[in-house]
Write a protein that holds these residues in place. Structure first.
Motif, PDB file in Angstrom:
ATOM      1  N   ASP A  85       4.919   1.673   1.848  1.00 24.40           N
ATOM      2  CA  ASP A  85       5.134   0.534   0.967  1.00 24.40           C
ATOM      3  C   ASP A  85       3.971  -0.430   1.147  1.00 24.40           C
ATOM      4  OD1 ASP A  85       7.919  -0.448  -0.566  1.00 24.40           O
ATOM      5  OD2 ASP A  85       6.506  -2.062  -0.155  1.00 24.40           O
ATOM      6  N   ILE A  86       3.763  -1.259   0.145  1.00 25.57           N
ATOM      7  CA  ILE A  86       2.690  -2.257   0.203  1.00 25.57           C
ATOM      8  C   ILE A  86       3.164  -3.548   0.865  1.00 25.57           C
ATOM      9  CG2 ILE A  86       3.128  -3.282  -2.065  1.00 25.57           C
ATOM     10  CD1 ILE A  86       0.023  -3.245  -2.456  1.00 25.57           C
ATOM     11  N   ASN A  87       4.490  -3.701   0.989  1.00 23.92           N
ATOM     12  CA  ASN A  87       5.088  -4.918   1.527  1.00 23.92           C
ATOM     13  C   ASN A  87       5.383  -4.740   3.017  1.00 23.92           C
ATOM     14  OD1 ASN A  87       6.699  -7.074   2.249  1.00 23.92           O
ATOM     15  ND2 ASN A  87       7.980  -6.979   0.425  1.00 23.92           N
ATOM     16  N   PRO A  88       4.715  -5.504   3.891  1.00 23.75           N
ATOM     17  CA  PRO A  88       4.950  -5.347   5.332  1.00 23.75           C
ATOM     18  C   PRO A  88       6.380  -5.718   5.749  1.00 23.75           C
ATOM     19  CG  PRO A  88       3.537  -7.249   4.907  1.00 23.75           C
ATOM     20  CD  PRO A  88       3.711  -6.532   3.599  1.00 23.75           C
ATOM     21  N   ASP A  89       7.069  -6.533   4.953  1.00 23.48           N
ATOM     22  CA  ASP A  89       8.449  -6.904   5.279  1.00 23.48           C
ATOM     23  C   ASP A  89       9.402  -5.716   5.232  1.00 23.48           C
ATOM     24  OD1 ASP A  89       7.605  -9.521   5.577  1.00 23.48           O
ATOM     25  OD2 ASP A  89       8.222 -10.108   3.543  1.00 23.48           O
ATOM     26  N   MET A  90       8.997  -4.631   4.595  1.00 24.33           N
ATOM     27  CA  MET A  90       9.837  -3.434   4.502  1.00 24.33           C
ATOM     28  C   MET A  90       9.705  -2.545   5.741  1.00 24.33           C
ATOM     29  SD  MET A  90      11.415  -3.766   1.666  1.00 24.33           S
ATOM     30  CE  MET A  90      11.364  -5.540   1.920  1.00 24.33           C
ATOM     31  N   ASN A  91       8.795  -2.904   6.643  1.00 21.93           N
ATOM     32  CA  ASN A  91       8.537  -2.137   7.869  1.00 21.93           C
ATOM     33  C   ASN A  91       8.293  -0.648   7.592  1.00 21.93           C
ATOM     34  OD1 ASN A  91       8.859  -4.391   9.635  1.00 21.93           O
ATOM     35  ND2 ASN A  91      11.064  -4.228   9.309  1.00 21.93           N
ATOM     36  N   PRO A  92       7.378  -0.348   6.670  1.00 18.57           N
ATOM     37  CA  PRO A  92       7.131   1.071   6.363  1.00 18.57           C
ATOM     38  C   PRO A  92       6.372   1.759   7.493  1.00 18.57           C
ATOM     39  CG  PRO A  92       5.516  -0.298   5.257  1.00 18.57           C
ATOM     40  CD  PRO A  92       6.488  -1.240   5.928  1.00 18.57           C
ATOM     41  N   ASP A  93       6.474   3.080   7.516  1.00 13.49           N
ATOM     42  CA  ASP A  93       5.666   3.853   8.464  1.00 13.49           C
ATOM     43  C   ASP A  93       4.187   3.706   8.139  1.00 13.49           C
ATOM     44  OD1 ASP A  93       7.727   5.233  10.110  1.00 13.49           O
ATOM     45  OD2 ASP A  93       8.307   6.034   8.151  1.00 13.49           O
ATOM     46  N   TYR A  94       3.891   3.637   6.819  1.00 22.13           N
ATOM     47  CA  TYR A  94       2.516   3.446   6.358  1.00 22.13           C
ATOM     48  C   TYR A  94       2.490   2.206   5.481  1.00 22.13           C
ATOM     49  CZ  TYR A  94       2.297   8.433   7.484  1.00 22.13           C
ATOM     50  OH  TYR A  94       2.387   9.653   8.107  1.00 22.13           O
ATOM     51  N   LEU A  95       1.717   1.235   5.867  1.00 20.94           N
ATOM     52  CA  LEU A  95       1.516   0.044   5.048  1.00 20.94           C
ATOM     53  C   LEU A  95       0.258   0.297   4.230  1.00 20.94           C
ATOM     54  CD1 LEU A  95       2.346  -2.863   4.343  1.00 20.94           C
ATOM     55  CD2 LEU A  95       0.872  -3.628   6.216  1.00 20.94           C
ATOM     56  N   ALA A  96       0.446   0.567   2.931  1.00 28.71           N
ATOM     57  CA  ALA A  96      -0.704   0.951   2.117  1.00 28.71           C
ATOM     58  C   ALA A  96      -0.423   0.743   0.645  1.00 28.71           C
ATOM     59  CB  ALA A  96      -1.057   2.417   2.356  1.00 28.71           C
ATOM     60  N   ASN A  97      -1.499   0.575  -0.102  1.00 31.46           N
ATOM     61  CA  ASN A  97      -1.446   0.550  -1.556  1.00 31.46           C
ATOM     62  C   ASN A  97      -1.425   2.005  -2.019  1.00 31.46           C
ATOM     63  OD1 ASN A  97      -2.229   0.580  -4.312  1.00 31.46           O
ATOM     64  ND2 ASN A  97      -3.239  -1.394  -4.071  1.00 31.46           N
ATOM     65  N   ALA A  98      -0.464   2.352  -2.865  1.00 35.03           N
ATOM     66  CA  ALA A  98      -0.322   3.730  -3.324  1.00 35.03           C
ATOM     67  C   ALA A  98      -1.546   4.232  -4.084  1.00 35.03           C
ATOM     68  CB  ALA A  98       0.921   3.855  -4.201  1.00 35.03           C
ATOM     69  N   GLU A  99      -2.331   3.314  -4.637  1.00 37.56           N
ATOM     70  CA  GLU A  99      -3.510   3.727  -5.399  1.00 37.56           C
ATOM     71  C   GLU A  99      -4.689   4.104  -4.511  1.00 37.56           C
ATOM     72  OE1 GLU A  99      -4.380   0.809  -8.402  1.00 37.56           O
ATOM     73  OE2 GLU A  99      -2.391   1.015  -9.307  1.00 37.56           O
ATOM     74  N   SER A 100      -4.572   3.877  -3.197  1.00 35.16           N
ATOM     75  CA  SER A 100      -5.650   4.252  -2.278  1.00 35.16           C
ATOM     76  C   SER A 100      -5.111   4.824  -0.966  1.00 35.16           C
ATOM     77  CB  SER A 100      -6.550   3.038  -1.995  1.00 35.16           C
ATOM     78  OG  SER A 100      -5.791   1.978  -1.447  1.00 35.16           O
ATOM     79  N   MET A 101      -3.875   5.286  -0.971  1.00 36.50           N
ATOM     80  CA  MET A 101      -3.209   5.706   0.265  1.00 36.50           C
ATOM     81  C   MET A 101      -3.821   6.927   0.927  1.00 36.50           C
ATOM     82  SD  MET A 101       0.315   7.137  -1.324  1.00 36.50           S
ATOM     83  CE  MET A 101       0.269   8.366  -2.630  1.00 36.50           C
ATOM     84  N   SER A 102      -4.398   7.846   0.167  1.00 39.16           N
ATOM     85  CA  SER A 102      -4.934   9.066   0.790  1.00 39.16           C
ATOM     86  C   SER A 102      -6.163   8.771   1.645  1.00 39.16           C
ATOM     87  CB  SER A 102      -5.242  10.136  -0.255  1.00 39.16           C
ATOM     88  OG  SER A 102      -6.335   9.764  -1.051  1.00 39.16           O
ATOM     89  N   ASP A 103      -6.730   7.566   1.497  1.00 43.34           N
ATOM     90  CA  ASP A 103      -7.861   7.180   2.337  1.00 43.34           C
ATOM     91  C   ASP A 103      -7.420   6.866   3.764  1.00 43.34           C
ATOM     92  OD1 ASP A 103      -9.471   7.398   0.095  1.00 43.34           O
ATOM     93  OD2 ASP A 103      -9.441   5.242  -0.338  1.00 43.34           O
ATOM     94  N   ILE A 104      -6.140   6.489   3.944  1.00 41.47           N
ATOM     95  CA  ILE A 104      -5.698   6.078   5.277  1.00 41.47           C
ATOM     96  C   ILE A 104      -4.636   6.989   5.892  1.00 41.47           C
ATOM     97  CG2 ILE A 104      -6.228   3.646   4.843  1.00 41.47           C
ATOM     98  CD1 ILE A 104      -3.154   3.230   4.651  1.00 41.47           C
TER      99      ILE A 104
END
Length: 192
Positions: A85-104
């Motif tokens: 998810d892009i929102n850190p408040d959701m405590n995702p495993d990966y904090l990332a923008n979906a449009e550039s997620m494969s970079d990280i």
């Protein structure tokens, strides 16, 4: 598993009436009537509809390495996996923008479940901007294992590259009165 085996398992596990079929072109086709239970266990606005993850698990019982894209809050007790998810408040495993997620993200998944914001109004509610669906799909491809599936829940069919993905299923989804109709598009990554 092939399409017929997935459909058989779905009907056996859920006990729901026959609603999925192999179409004339070999694709899975059907309709899910989700009913009028508005509860979302995660209590998150825009969370997966009640019963959705149970149905997905019945359709993909062989998938163990799962990514929940645009996750918000997900009930991982039903179908596990990692969240992004892009929102850190959701405590995702990966904090990332979906449009550039494969970079990280270096992990690979055999199933990606995506439920993006459908409209500008939804984005306003989440405090985000509208995504470029085709860009997100292109970011999903390197994260999928060959033969892996991307299940995209939306109101539109996103643009995709046929050299990378093929559509293997379409399921119309109906909730109840005053709810948007949605479609579940099932993509499969080519084995290369």
């Amino acid at each position: 598993m092939d399409i017929s085996e997935r459909i058989d398992n779905y009907h056996r596990v859920t006990g729901f009436p026959q609603s999925l079929f192999v179409g004339g072109d070999g694709r899975l086709v059907g309709t899910w009537v989700m009913g009028n239970n508005y509860t979302v266990k995660s209590t998150y606005y825009g969370g997966y509809p009640h019963g959705y993850l149970r149905r997905i698990k019945a359709l993909f019982p062989d998938k163990n390495n799962i990514l929940h894209l645009f996750s918000g809050r997900v009930d991982l007790d039903i179908i596990g996996g990692k969240t992004i998810d892009i929102n850190p408040d959701m405590n995702p495993d990966y904090l990332a923008n979906a449009e550039s997620m494969s970079d990280i993200i270096s992990d690979r998944f055999d199933l990606i479940l995506a439920d993006p914001p459908y409209s500008v109004e939804d984005c306003d509610h989440y405090g985000t901007v509208m995504i470029k669906r085709n860009k997100v799909l292109s970011q999903c491809v390197p994260l999928l294992e060959p033969g892996g599936h991307l299940v995209w829940l939306d109101q539109v069919l996103p643009m995709y590259r046929k050299a990378e993905l093929c559509t293997v299923g379409y399921i119309g989804m109906v909730k109840s009165t005053n709810h948007r109709f949605r479609v579940i598009t099932i993509f499969e990554k080519h084995n290369k």
